[in-house]
Each structure stands twice: as C-alpha cells, then as structure tokens.
Enzyme design. Sequence first.
Site, mmCIF file in Angstrom:
data_model
loop_
_atom_site.group_PDB
_atom_site.id
_atom_site.type_symbol
_atom_site.label_atom_id
_atom_site.label_comp_id
_atom_site.label_asym_id
_atom_site.label_seq_id
_atom_site.Cartn_x
_atom_site.Cartn_y
_atom_site.Cartn_z
ATOM 1 N N HIS A 149 41.339 16.561 54.594
ATOM 2 C CA HIS A 149 41.932 15.764 53.518
ATOM 3 C C HIS A 149 43.454 15.845 53.565
ATOM 4 O O HIS A 149 44.035 16.902 53.359
ATOM 5 C CB HIS A 149 41.412 16.292 52.176
ATOM 6 C CG HIS A 149 41.876 15.535 50.990
ATOM 7 N ND1 HIS A 149 42.661 16.099 50.007
ATOM 8 C CD2 HIS A 149 41.656 14.249 50.611
ATOM 9 C CE1 HIS A 149 42.888 15.210 49.067
ATOM 10 N NE2 HIS A 149 42.305 14.078 49.411
ATOM 11 N N ARG A 150 44.078 14.708 53.884
ATOM 12 C CA ARG A 150 45.527 14.636 54.103
ATOM 13 C C ARG A 150 45.966 15.628 55.180
ATOM 14 O O ARG A 150 47.060 16.193 55.136
ATOM 15 C CB ARG A 150 46.304 14.895 52.802
ATOM 16 C CG ARG A 150 45.869 13.997 51.644
ATOM 17 C CD ARG A 150 46.635 14.287 50.367
ATOM 18 N NE ARG A 150 45.919 13.780 49.209
ATOM 19 C CZ ARG A 150 46.232 14.045 47.942
ATOM 20 N NH1 ARG A 150 47.282 14.802 47.676
ATOM 21 N NH2 ARG A 150 45.509 13.565 46.955
ATOM 22 N N GLU B 142 41.730 12.395 57.060
ATOM 23 C CA GLU B 142 41.875 11.436 55.958
ATOM 24 C C GLU B 142 43.350 11.366 55.605
ATOM 25 O O GLU B 142 44.032 12.399 55.543
ATOM 26 C CB GLU B 142 41.068 11.893 54.738
ATOM 27 C CG GLU B 142 41.057 10.902 53.576
ATOM 28 C CD GLU B 142 42.206 11.083 52.580
ATOM 29 O OE1 GLU B 142 42.366 10.218 51.694
ATOM 30 O OE2 GLU B 142 42.963 12.080 52.677
ATOM 31 N N ASP C 253 46.636 8.661 53.550
ATOM 32 C CA ASP C 253 46.935 7.620 52.569
ATOM 33 C C ASP C 253 48.083 6.754 53.074
ATOM 34 O O ASP C 253 49.058 7.277 53.625
ATOM 35 C CB ASP C 253 47.361 8.255 51.242
ATOM 36 C CG ASP C 253 46.428 9.368 50.804
ATOM 37 O OD1 ASP C 253 45.393 9.057 50.215
ATOM 38 O OD2 ASP C 253 46.745 10.551 51.060
ATOM 39 N N HIS D 87 50.941 10.015 49.922
ATOM 40 C CA HIS D 87 49.948 9.837 48.867
ATOM 41 C C HIS D 87 50.518 9.225 47.601
ATOM 42 O O HIS D 87 49.998 8.239 47.083
ATOM 43 C CB HIS D 87 49.293 11.175 48.527
ATOM 44 C CG HIS D 87 48.281 11.082 47.426
ATOM 45 N ND1 HIS D 87 48.613 11.231 46.085
ATOM 46 C CD2 HIS D 87 46.951 10.832 47.448
ATOM 47 C CE1 HIS D 87 47.538 11.081 45.347
ATOM 48 N NE2 HIS D 87 46.511 10.842 46.144
ATOM 49 N N GLU E 279 43.036 5.637 53.491
ATOM 50 C CA GLU E 279 42.926 5.213 52.099
ATOM 51 C C GLU E 279 44.109 4.309 51.753
ATOM 52 O O GLU E 279 45.268 4.697 51.926
ATOM 53 C CB GLU E 279 42.901 6.391 51.133
ATOM 54 C CG GLU E 279 42.795 5.933 49.689
ATOM 55 C CD GLU E 279 42.797 7.050 48.659
ATOM 56 O OE1 GLU E 279 43.072 6.755 47.476
ATOM 57 O OE2 GLU E 279 42.547 8.203 49.028
ATOM 58 N N LYS F 186 46.577 2.887 49.274
ATOM 59 C CA LYS F 186 47.084 3.294 47.963
ATOM 60 C C LYS F 186 47.598 2.059 47.210
ATOM 61 O O LYS F 186 48.795 1.840 47.076
ATOM 62 C CB LYS F 186 48.191 4.337 48.120
ATOM 63 C CG LYS F 186 47.742 5.613 48.801
ATOM 64 C CD LYS F 186 46.587 6.274 48.088
ATOM 65 C CE LYS F 186 46.965 6.805 46.726
ATOM 66 N NZ LYS F 186 45.830 7.492 46.064
ATOM 67 N N ASP G 86 40.537 20.200 51.868
ATOM 68 C CA ASP G 86 41.885 20.665 52.188
ATOM 69 C C ASP G 86 41.847 21.850 53.145
ATOM 70 O O ASP G 86 42.882 22.247 53.678
ATOM 71 C CB ASP G 86 42.623 21.087 50.910
ATOM 72 C CG ASP G 86 42.862 19.938 49.949
ATOM 73 O OD1 ASP G 86 43.035 18.791 50.425
ATOM 74 O OD2 ASP G 86 42.879 20.170 48.725
#
Length: 243
Positions: free
Chosen positions: A7-8, A34, A36, A49, A109, A111, A229
């Site tokens: 995640h990120r 992943e 953003d 993000h 993702e 945003k 994370d």
Amino acid sequence: MTLIFAHRGSAGTHPENTFAAYLEAERVGVDGIELDVQLTKDNQIVVIHDSTVNRTTNGIGKVKDYTLEEIKQLDNGSWFAPEFDGEKVPTLTEVLEWLQTNKLLLNIELKNETNIVPYLEELVIKEIEKHNLVERVIISSFNHYSIRKINKLNSKIECAILFLEKLYEPWNYATTVRAKGLHSYNPKTSDAMIREAQERGYPVRVFTVNKEERMQQLIAQGCSAIFTDYPERALQVREVVRG
C-alpha cells in the site's frame, strides 16, 4: 493464493509513494504495488495521495497548483525520517518504466473522488498502453463514474470499485459500472461477502490490513488480495498459513 499489494509501497517502513518504498516492496518479494495518482497544473500525472503537498513534502499548497518542475523540487522523504531526505514525488511514467524491469502488478488509484479532474482517465490509460502494461494494471477509484469511463475507454483494463461502507450485494452494483473487482475497507468487510463475491467471480481485495491476526484470517479464507503498509510482515504470515 492471496496476493500481497504494498500500500503506497512499503508505507509502514518507508515514506509512502516514493521509489524508496517501492524498491523495498520489490526487495521483500511483494506481488504488487498500490499507488495514487493526480494531475499537476501542467497536466502531468504524479504519484501522491493527498490533494495537497503539505503532509508528505516540505511544500505547501495543492498538487494541482504546482507544475511538474515545481513539484519535483520538493523533498518527499524527510518528513518520514532523515535518511530519506531528497526523495522526490514520482511521476506515473517513471513508475511504469520501472515496472518494465520486474513482473509486479500495479494498482493505480485515481484520486478524483472529491475534485473533478478532466482527462485524468484518458491520460492514465495513454501511459498504461504506451508501456504495454494493460494486463498488469488494475485501476480503482472511489469515483465510480470514473470507473465506468475507464471501462469505455479500454475494457481490457481491470477496474475495481473502492468503497468504505457495507454494500448490499456489491457484485451486483459493480456490474452497473462494469467493474470487475471489489476493493473493500477492512473494518467493513465480512467473511460472507468475500466468499459470495468470489464465488460469483469478483475478486475481493481488502484495504488496509496491517494487523497480523487479520492478515492470517483473510489469507486462510482465500481472499484474493490484501493491501498493507507492511508487505514483508504479510508475506511472512502468508508463508505460515500456507505451511
């Protein structure tokens, strides 16, 4: 097998949405990344993000008010720890070029759930197609109009709806926007929903799963994927569950 998405990047141990975080995730053997995306003032796709640069850089203001050249001048790492001083805000192009060197999956993702971002979908798809990564990319968003638009632009790219609350039969709702995946908020995700959705052919990917006990539950159940994370921790848990 439950896939592990960083995640990120490895955001629990490295500054989120930086190459330091992505390279760490690759090092530990994660299945996917992943991240953003949003647009700068000059319509360049950057990986960040928040709608502002305040939290994760040494700058102040909205991402959309910076040109790419300006945003590249910001320090994107020292907020996390001094050793990450000098990390830059990546562009989507830079990440896609890096993906040419490995076999990682990528969840992008969009945003744009609160702000209208004209042409974001078109620009993102153009970059994915340019780098021949249609088969390795999933696009997700809380803006489900955007998901429908992506599907119209290129139906070969898998799209997934992001949602924070419990939806009644989300697989049925997903069909209305032509989404093929369900990305659900961990505290609102039930075992029954996962089981039925996946039986109906809709992969469930749960975010953001950081506690080992929950990782173990989801992996043992055969959940399609988790976003975490702490990808190294999740990979270790998966090894234990699989025996």
